[in-house]
Design an enzyme around this catalytic site. Structure first.
Site, PDB file in Angstrom:
ATOM      1  N   ALA A 105     152.848  81.317  61.448  1.00  0.00           N
ATOM      2  CA  ALA A 105     152.663  82.227  62.583  1.00  0.00           C
ATOM      3  C   ALA A 105     151.201  82.680  62.647  1.00  0.00           C
ATOM      4  O   ALA A 105     150.457  82.564  61.678  1.00  0.00           O
ATOM      5  CB  ALA A 105     153.573  83.431  62.391  1.00  0.00           C
ATOM      6  N   GLY A 160     155.778  78.201  58.044  1.00  0.00           N
ATOM      7  CA  GLY A 160     156.162  77.932  59.431  1.00  0.00           C
ATOM      8  C   GLY A 160     155.716  76.556  59.901  1.00  0.00           C
ATOM      9  O   GLY A 160     156.385  75.926  60.726  1.00  0.00           O
ATOM     10  N   GLU A 205     158.266  74.231  58.607  1.00  0.00           N
ATOM     11  CA  GLU A 205     159.533  74.461  59.314  1.00  0.00           C
ATOM     12  C   GLU A 205     159.497  73.787  60.686  1.00  0.00           C
ATOM     13  O   GLU A 205     160.496  73.253  61.152  1.00  0.00           O
ATOM     14  CB  GLU A 205     159.813  75.971  59.442  1.00  0.00           C
ATOM     15  CG  GLU A 205     160.226  76.565  58.099  1.00  0.00           C
ATOM     16  CD  GLU A 205     160.621  78.017  58.204  1.00  0.00           C
ATOM     17  OE1 GLU A 205     159.750  78.833  58.549  1.00  0.00           O
ATOM     18  OE2 GLU A 205     161.791  78.349  57.949  1.00  0.00           O
ATOM     19  N   GLU A 252     157.065  80.798  50.980  1.00  0.00           N
ATOM     20  CA  GLU A 252     157.372  82.192  51.322  1.00  0.00           C
ATOM     21  C   GLU A 252     157.771  83.051  50.125  1.00  0.00           C
ATOM     22  O   GLU A 252     157.557  84.265  50.113  1.00  0.00           O
ATOM     23  CB  GLU A 252     158.498  82.245  52.372  1.00  0.00           C
ATOM     24  CG  GLU A 252     158.097  81.827  53.769  1.00  0.00           C
ATOM     25  CD  GLU A 252     158.013  80.320  53.993  1.00  0.00           C
ATOM     26  OE1 GLU A 252     158.166  79.542  53.021  1.00  0.00           O
ATOM     27  OE2 GLU A 252     157.782  79.911  55.137  1.00  0.00           O
TER      28      GLU A 252
END
Ligand code: NAD
Length: 679
Positions: free
Chosen positions: A63, A102, A105, A125
């Site tokens: 992000a 992210g 992902e 994470e």
């Protein structure tokens, strides 16, 4: 088309190239570009498959942190992910640089992944006390299986492309420098094979073998009990992976969300996220701006090849900086160099270094028996005995030998750096570089600023710390600087408390359960009771007088069997009782673990507040980083100052007063005004 996206069609393959410097974060513009690009390709009948690739130094970072706390703008990430995953054309993620968090992902949303050999992928994470919350916990097990997913997500380490390929984290390897061509060729191959399009979320084959086997997770947690102790994220990650194996995707995804929210709200994760930023913050010194000129350091002289000198040398050797190592006698020099070689050889035996690298490091050392050879060194670090007269005398000699402009550093643990600097004609070039033992392992470097140390010297030491893999924390001059000063208090209080009723076992267990690797008495026994000299009569002194030196000889606070298993010692108990009687120590009986922790650690917080009040540390986070990296304070509590904020400062003040300890002015003010140290 949005400004950071570009589409083209080659041979039936649509290529969406994103270029959003510096790291292709998934911010507003990137989301718009993804949304528009995928819609365009969905509508274009000429496009049969899609390659998603990035320009610049890396595949998508996670992000965009600059958007945190801002009102949401443009297409939501989830909506973009849905378009990619649910389209009717296969999407191939073409990865270079890193695809972490992210970014990876997003790669998992795609139907296939191809990467160049230098790329790294992973879900880190856990290091922030979180779990991959954009479907990573549900999708990864579906392509690598439960056992691998457990290791990848609870470990959090980036995985190199070759390993990622063998695990199934990527489907194919591209040639270095030819990612685009190879990704297009891969897309053509998929089309030629004509296999039905498969979304990762629909795959069952890799999770099926683990379904209905709850023991997998229980065993995994048991096996890693030590590593996971005190953390919350690994447990939630394991639960989320179990959900991936047991539940339909959408239900698993909801479970992932719940477990993620739980972590976001937890103190453990808040502490880890705080520490992540704190570690970066400590490099900043307000009155030493970023553009302060630094002194080039291409050669280092180290005086003293004992416990610290050898370890300090290894840091520079590892960074390819030549070191001249000076000792007083040949025997000590040979021993010091022998220890360095042995350390490297042990590392090589574990496969973390090649034999050639060992020799390369060793070849960078020049042994010497006189400081006269240090006339050309850019930096000279003194690591001789902790004695002010010895150090003053030595710095007087160094002053005569060192070239103008050389940095003269001391590794002193407690002594007055200003007095040491005063022994030279150039105190502005004298600085403390306080490494922690073992110096080649511990990441903390306290950079001690003397009254006259120049800004250039401070800037150089702070930058150099990073170059050799350390985290610098600036400290002012006082007895023990930051970490030793605040943590010494804990040991002193433990010696008092043990005379009042709580046993060494009770005290050690309370601190172990708090999260330290061991308690103060176990630590004394391990290090040796004779190592740190005490003034006046002390428990340690009394035990040493009986020949009890700790694990190495006759036991210490504990007795030991041949396998070094500890048992409570009746002899130590008598020594404690005798000294308590002599001191007239007030008997308070047993205390709960919580009370013991408060008694031992509130005074540490108080000392931290003194250190701040006196300007010895710049910020509360500097105290926390020093304690975490210098004394292995458990990261999931954030360090003494962060922890005090979570306890409540008024409670700490009241606790200190009840112990008869005067709380620091800063602590009292903050408590009274409802303030905090770290928020
Ligand atoms: P040490 O006794 O293991 O080593 C000191 C070495 O210095 C000895 O080998 C000695 O022969 C050599 N030496 C003494 N005078 C010398 C001279 N004039 N020229 C050349 N060599 C000389 O001690 P250590 O534990 O390595 O500590 C060194 C310094 O580092 C001390 O100031 C200590 O406070 C500090 N320090 C120690 C630790 C620790 O945990 N041991 C941690 C941080 C800082």
């Amino acid at each position: 088309m949005s400004e950071c996206g570009k589409t083209e069609v080659i041979d039936g393959v649509g290529i969406l190239t994103i270029n959003s410097p510096p790291v292709n974060a998934l911010g507003y513009k990137t989301r718009v570009a993804l949304d528009e690009g995928f819609r365009e390709f969905a509508d274009d009948d000429a496009v049969k498959a899609i390659v998603l690739i990035c320009e610049g130094r890396t595949f998508f970072a996670g992000a965009d942190i600059s958007e945190f706390g801002q009102p949401p703008r443009g297409p939501e990430l989830k909506a973009v992910f849905d378009i990619i995953e649910n389209g009717s054309k296969p999407v191939i993620a073409a990865i270079h640089g890193t695809a972490l968090g992210g970014g990876y992902e997003l790669a998992l949303i795609c139907h296939y992944r191809i990467a160049i050999p230098s790329a790294k992928v992973g879900l880190p994470e856990v290091a922030l006390g979180l779990l991959p919350g954009a479907g990573g916990t549900q999708r990864l097990p579906r392509i690598v299986g439960v056992p691998a997913a457990l290791d990848i997500m609870t470990g959090g380490k980036p995985v190199a492309a070759s390993k990622a390929l063998s695990l199934g984290m990527i489907d194919a390897m591209a040639e270095e420098g030819k990612l685009r061509e190879d990704a297009i060729a891969f897309a053509r191959k998929i089309l030629a094979e004509g296999k039905p399009l498969q979304r990762v979320r629909d795959r069952q084959d890799m999770v099926e073998p683990s379904r209905g086997h709850p023991e997998i997770y229980a065993d995994y947690l048991k096996k890693n009990a030590r590593k996971f102790r005190g953390f919350k994220a690994p447990f939630n990650i394991v639960k989320a992976i179990e959900a991936a194996a047991e539940l339909p995707f959408d239900e698993g995804k909801l479970r992932e969300r719940e477990l993620f929210e739980e972590l976001v709200a937890s103190t453990e994760s808040a502490a880890q996220r705080y520490f992540f930023f704190a570690e970066r913050e400590t490099a900043k010194v307000p009155d030493v701006p970023k553009d302060t000129p630094v002194i080039p350091v291409n050669s280092v002289g180290i005086i003293g090849a004992g416990t610290m000198g050898g370890g300090i040398a290894m840091n520079f050797l590892n960074a390819g900086i030549p070191v001249t190592l000076v000792e007083m006698k040949q025997e000590a020099l040979d021993r010091g160099i022998g220890v360095i070689r042995k350390n490297y050889e042990n590392t090589a035996a574990k496969g973390r270094m090649t034999a050639e690298q060992v020799e390369q490091c060793m070849a960078l050392i020049t042994p010497a028996l006189s400081i006269d050879v240090l006339s050309e060194a850019d930096l000279i670090i003194e690591a001789v005995f902790e004695d002010i007269e010895v150090k003053k005398n030595l710095f007087g000699q160094i002053d005569k030998v060192a070239k103008q402009g050389a940095i003269l550093a001391s590794n002193t643990s407690y002594l007055d750096l200003n007095a040491i600097a005063g022994a030279t004609s150039r105190p502005e070039y004298v600085v403390g570089m306080h490494f922690f033992s073992p110096a080649n392992v511990m990441r903390l470097l306290e950079v001690v600023r003397g009254e006259k140390t120049s800004k250039e010297v401070i800037a150089t030491a702070m930058k150099l710390a990073k170059k050799i893999g350390k985290v610098p924390v600036l400290a002012g001059v006082c007895d023990g600087f930051i970490a030793n000063r605040v943590m010494t208090v804990r040991g002193k209080i433990a010696e008092q408390l043990v005379q009042q009723g709580p046993t060494p076992q009770e005290i050690d267990k309370a601190l172990y359960d708090y999260g330290f690797a061991m308690g103060p008495f176990q630590m004394s026994d391990l290090v040796g009771l004779d190592v740190i000299k005490t003034q006046g009569r002390s428990l340690r002194g009394d035990l040493v007088a009986l020949g009890r030196l700790g694990q190495k000889k006759n036991g210490g606070f504990y007795d030991y069997d041949e396998k070094r298993n500890a048992t409570p010692s009746p002899v130590a108990a008598k020594v404690i009782a005798d000294l308590a009687k002599e001191n007239g120590a007030k008997q308070i009986g047993s205390l709960s673990a919580e009370e013991i922790v408060a008694q031992l650690l509130y005074p540490v917080v108080n000392e931290g507040a003194h250190v701040l009040d006196e300007g010895i540390a710049l910020r509360a986070c500097d105290v926390d980083v020093a304690c975490l990296l210098g004394y292995n304070w458990p990261v999931y509590t954030g360090g003494p100052m962060f922890w005090a904020d979570t306890v409540g400062l008024q409670k700490v003040v009241d606790g200190l007063k009840a112990m008869g300890i005067e709380p620091s002015k800063l602590l009292v003010e903050k408590a009274a005004s409802g303030g905090s140290f770290t928020r």
